[in-house]
Scaffold this motif. Structure first.
Motif, PDB file in Angstrom:
ATOM      1  N   THR A 126       1.061  -1.120   0.016  1.00  0.00           N
ATOM      2  CA  THR A 126      -0.059   0.097  -0.152  1.00  0.00           C
ATOM      3  C   THR A 126       0.626   1.529   0.273  1.00  0.00           C
ATOM      4  O   THR A 126       1.038   1.751   0.918  1.00  0.00           O
ATOM      5  CB  THR A 126      -0.859   0.013   1.242  1.00  0.00           C
ATOM      6  OG1 THR A 126      -0.248   0.277   2.390  1.00  0.00           O
ATOM      7  CG2 THR A 126      -1.809  -1.375   1.262  1.00  0.00           C
ATOM      8  N   THR A 150      -5.027   0.173  -1.510  1.00  0.00           N
ATOM      9  CA  THR A 150      -5.144   1.106  -0.728  1.00  0.00           C
ATOM     10  C   THR A 150      -5.031   0.417   0.813  1.00  0.00           C
ATOM     11  O   THR A 150      -5.500  -0.709   0.969  1.00  0.00           O
ATOM     12  CB  THR A 150      -6.053   2.040  -0.851  1.00  0.00           C
ATOM     13  OG1 THR A 150      -7.287   1.069  -0.395  1.00  0.00           O
ATOM     14  CG2 THR A 150      -6.082   2.643  -1.992  1.00  0.00           C
ATOM     15  N   HIS A 154      -7.330  -2.841   2.014  1.00  0.00           N
ATOM     16  CA  HIS A 154      -6.573  -4.106   2.417  1.00  0.00           C
ATOM     17  C   HIS A 154      -7.320  -4.315   3.378  1.00  0.00           C
ATOM     18  O   HIS A 154      -7.371  -5.890   3.954  1.00  0.00           O
ATOM     19  CB  HIS A 154      -5.169  -3.647   2.489  1.00  0.00           C
ATOM     20  CG  HIS A 154      -4.448  -4.704   3.428  1.00  0.00           C
ATOM     21  ND1 HIS A 154      -4.399  -4.725   4.958  1.00  0.00           N
ATOM     22  CD2 HIS A 154      -3.527  -5.725   2.975  1.00  0.00           C
ATOM     23  CE1 HIS A 154      -3.637  -5.494   5.127  1.00  0.00           C
ATOM     24  NE2 HIS A 154      -3.165  -6.413   4.250  1.00  0.00           N
TER      25      HIS A 154
END
Length: 250
Positions: A126, A150, A154
């Motif tokens: 991320t 992102t 996640h």
């Protein structure tokens, strides 16, 4: 390139073993392990180009804070926590790239770490602040496939495929434990269904405490799916589920 690994448990130990096999210059920081190139403090990490933080989630933020006193601005740092939002709220003076390897077992500790743990696995990255190129190359060399997303997406996803299943496995075992005959005759199906109940206790507690909102939402979705299965054409649905699962893990 010099790479540091902080924490030599299952994940950190496996990263450490693989990096050595890949002929990287590797050092480690560990309170439990001793040996050449293994230190007790963070000062040797100042010479590293990349650092993997493989500590329990409840210790990760304090380690990242300590790094601000030690590491150079160009040092790439990543963590391996199974949650990403909580480590992404603060921009660091070094190049911090949150990540999470989707690999592991129900076991823990350096003695259970192994070469090749990440081969064929996904590794979520991320990159809130960018600069992920070098890290992606290392991840691929470890045998994993990077997945970019992102922190928010996640944490929602891992609640569905990791945190909720672990909680359900624990709940199944707790429920069955109330019936002595059930435990006496339990076999492979029950063993497989409850394998995640053997998860690292500290890690499990961190997951439940720190991702509770997403887990609760996931459980509500699970409850709806159970209702959908039992209130309609069960046979056709389970055939489709069985096929999709087979395709997923080809």
């Amino acid at each position: 390139m010099k790479i540091g690994v902080v924490g030599l448990g299952l994940i950190g130990g496996s990263i450490y073993r693989d990096l050595i096999k890949l002929n990287y210059d590797v050092i480690a920081v560990s309170q439990s392990q001793n040996g050449n190139g293994i230190y007790k403090d963070y000062s040797p990490l100042k010479t590293c180009d990349v650092v993997f933080v493989c500590s329990p989630m409840n210790k990760t933020l304090s380690i990242l804070d300590e790094f601000e006193k030690v590491l150079l601005p160009d040092t790439i740092v990543t963590d391996v926590c199974s949650l990403k939002q909580f480590v992404s709220v603060k921009k660091r003076p070094y190049k911090f790239i949150p990540s999470h390897p989707m690999a592991g077992t129900e076991h823990q500790g350096f003695e259970n770490s192994m070469e090749g743990l990440f081969k064929g696995k996904k590794w979520v990255v991320t990159p809130v602040w960018g600069n992920e190129g070098t890290l992606l190359e290392i991840i691929e060399q470890l045998g994993a496939t990077p997945v970019i997303t992102t922190p928010e997406k996640h944490d929602e996803a891992v609640a569905l495929i990791s945190h909720m299943p672990m909680l359900i496995a624990q709940a199944i075992f707790k429920t069955a434990s109330e019936n002595e005959l059930a435990l006496e005759i339990a076999s492979s199906g029950f063993r497989d269904m409850t394998r995640l109940a053997m998860s690292n206790v500290e890690m499990a507690n961190d997951m439940i405490q720190m991702n509770s909102e997403n887990i609760q939402t996931s459980i509500l979705k699970l409850y709806k799916s159970i209702g959908d299965l039992t209130n309609s054409d069960y046979l056709s649905q389970i055939k489709e589920i069985k096929l999709n699962r087979q395709l997923m893990f080809l």
